[in-house]
Design an enzyme around this catalytic site. Structure first.
Site, short mmCIF file in Angstrom:
data_model
loop_
_atom_site.label_atom_id
_atom_site.label_comp_id
_atom_site.label_asym_id
_atom_site.label_seq_id
_atom_site.Cartn_x
_atom_site.Cartn_y
_atom_site.Cartn_z
N LYS A 1 -2.35 -1.73 -3.75
CA LYS A 1 -3.17 -0.53 -3.74
C LYS A 1 -2.30 0.71 -3.85
CE LYS A 1 -6.20 1.90 -0.64
NZ LYS A 1 -6.87 1.96 0.61
N LYS B 1 0.86 -1.19 0.00
CA LYS B 1 0.00 0.00 0.00
C LYS B 1 0.89 1.23 0.00
CE LYS B 1 -3.71 2.32 2.48
NZ LYS B 1 -4.61 2.29 3.64
N GLU C 1 7.10 -6.90 1.40
CA GLU C 1 5.84 -6.81 2.16
C GLU C 1 4.92 -8.00 1.85
OE1 GLU C 1 4.86 -4.81 4.46
OE2 GLU C 1 5.99 -2.94 4.32
N SER D 1 -10.14 5.63 -4.67
CA SER D 1 -11.05 6.76 -4.85
C SER D 1 -10.61 7.71 -5.96
CB SER D 1 -11.18 7.51 -3.52
OG SER D 1 -9.92 7.94 -3.04
N ARG E 1 -10.51 10.70 1.60
CA ARG E 1 -10.43 11.49 2.83
C ARG E 1 -11.73 12.24 3.05
NH1 ARG E 1 -4.33 11.77 3.00
NH2 ARG E 1 -4.03 9.52 2.77
N ARG F 1 1.14 10.01 5.44
CA ARG F 1 1.30 8.68 6.04
C ARG F 1 2.62 8.04 5.61
NH1 ARG F 1 -3.78 8.26 7.89
NH2 ARG F 1 -5.61 8.48 6.55
N TYR G 1 -15.22 0.89 -6.62
CA TYR G 1 -16.50 1.58 -6.38
C TYR G 1 -17.45 1.37 -7.55
CZ TYR G 1 -13.58 3.55 -2.76
OH TYR G 1 -12.74 3.68 -1.68
C1 PBG Z 1 -6.99 3.56 5.42
C2 PBG Z 1 -7.49 3.45 4.03
C3 PBG Z 1 -7.41 4.42 3.04
C4 PBG Z 1 -8.01 3.87 1.90
C5 PBG Z 1 -8.48 2.62 2.26
N1 PBG Z 1 -8.12 2.37 3.58
C6 PBG Z 1 -6.91 5.79 3.08
C7 PBG Z 1 -5.50 6.06 3.36
O1 PBG Z 1 -4.68 5.16 3.52
O2 PBG Z 1 -5.18 7.24 3.45
C8 PBG Z 1 -8.12 4.56 0.59
C9 PBG Z 1 -9.18 4.03 -0.31
C10 PBG Z 1 -9.44 4.89 -1.48
O3 PBG Z 1 -8.76 5.90 -1.73
O4 PBG Z 1 -10.38 4.55 -2.21
N2 PBG Z 1 -7.86 2.95 6.33
#
Ligand code: PBG
Length: 326
Positions: free
Chosen positions: A252, A200, A237, A278, A210, A221, A317
């Site tokens: 991801k 990730k 990982e 997203s 967000r 992060r 989505y």
């Molecule tokens: C963290 C989490 C995130 C997403 C899924 N789980 C946000 C992040 O890591 O900042 C992002 C999913 C998306 O952008 O569709 N719990």
């Protein structure tokens, strides 16, 4: 005059029947996983501005949308909770409470759908902490890996008790899969599986998410999510999560990281999922709304690309819309 080649790949593209016969990749509705947001204190579902067609749900609208997904052939939903801002605190304590918004939503879907629909819960603290980080902070404000693991255990157990079939640690803490597996087994939840967010990245493509979860995060992060410049780190990982007992690995975001997805799927015998995040969704929807691309065609092409690159499951989505077309 140059001689024409006798090897003519166009022969096999000459009609829909030929193209169908030689197609190497298929996307099935059951490959798709629908991420969904349940929000506390809403009286009506609220559309997320930057994600047209995606909603913060009420309990009623969540159940309806899950039903529609199932009718379209989707077999799994992934739930994210959006608590009231006043319920957030430094340790994200609502995450592990039976009456926390996410755990109530898991329980309500499990009660309604039983084992017909696979209920997956997001196992991460960022929606529940007032500082918006995926873990707890130490006295210097850094995310404390090992203190966070204790809370992930509690959260995963609460999700399992609520009826989750799968938990999905997404916080990128070291050792999270091993610890959660041990906690689940310790309480007899040996059938609850783990979809591990293995590779990730600290990605700007998460932007619209967000808004979707009303995130309180200031900063970034990058001390726990991966640097987009790195590839081999993802393989490390993946190896660790497999060794720690993950049932499904995940990459991801999606399209910008097809190289990682492909390498991961060649390396492991576990299923490798991909998350079309997203920002990927928002870009397709925005361009389609402007008439700049054919939204439906780009949606299906992107899902096909994930399968071609080696994905076993796709979190998107678009899941319900795409499943209806497949
Ligand atoms: C963290 C989490 C995130 C997403 C899924 N789980 C946000 C992040 O890591 O900042 C992002 C999913 C998306 O952008 O569709 N719990």
């Amino acid at each position: 005059m140059a001689t024409l080649p006798t090897r003519r790949p166009r022969r096999l593209r000459q009609s829909p029947a030929f193209r169908e016969m030689v197609a190497e990749t298929t996307v099935r509705p059951a490959d798709l996983i629908l991420p969904m947001f349940i929000a506390d204190g809403l009286s009506e579902p609220r559309e997320i501005t930057s994600m047209p067609g995606v909603y913060q749900h009420t309990f009623d609208s969540l159940a309806r949308a899950a039903e529609e997904a199932l009718e379209a052939g989707v077999r799994c939903v992934d739930l994210f909770g959006v608590p009231q801002p006043s319920d957030k605190d430094a340790t994200g304590s609502q995450a592990a409470k039976e009456d926390g918004i996410l755990n109530r939503a898991v329980a309500s879907l499990r009660e309604r759908f039983g084992d017909d629909l696979i209920i997956m819960a997001d196992t991460c603290l960022d929606e529940f902490t007032d500082h918006g980080h995926c873990g707890v902070l130490d006295s210097e404000g850094r995310v404390d890996n090992d203190a966070t693991l204790d809370l992930y255990d509690e959260m995963a157990l609460a999700q399992a008790r609520a009826g989750a079939h799968l938990v999905s640690p997404s916080g990128m803490m070291d050792g999270q899969v091993a610890r959660i597996r041990e906690a689940l087994d310790g309480e007899g939840f040996t059938d609850v599986g783990i979809m591990a967010y293995s590779a990730k990245y600290a990605s700007a493509f998460f932007g619209p998410f967000r808004e979707a979860v009303g995130s309180s995060l200031q900063g970034d992060r990058r001390t726990y999510q991966q640097d987009p410049r790195n590839f081999h780190e993802s393989l490390l990982e993946m190896d660790l999560d497999e060794a720690e007992g993950a049932d499904i690995l995940m990459v991801k975001p999606g399209l910008p990281y097809l190289d990682v997805l492909h390498a991961a799927s060649e390396r492991t015998n576990l299923p490798v999922a991909v998350y079309q995040v997203s920002g990927e969704y928002a870009m397709i929807q925005a361009a389609a709304q402007n008439g700049w691309i054919d939204g439906e065609a780009v949606m299906l092409e992107s899902l096909t690309a994930f399968k071609r690159a080696g994905a076993s499951q796709i979190l998107t989505y678009f899941a319900t819309d795409a499943a209806r077309l497949l």
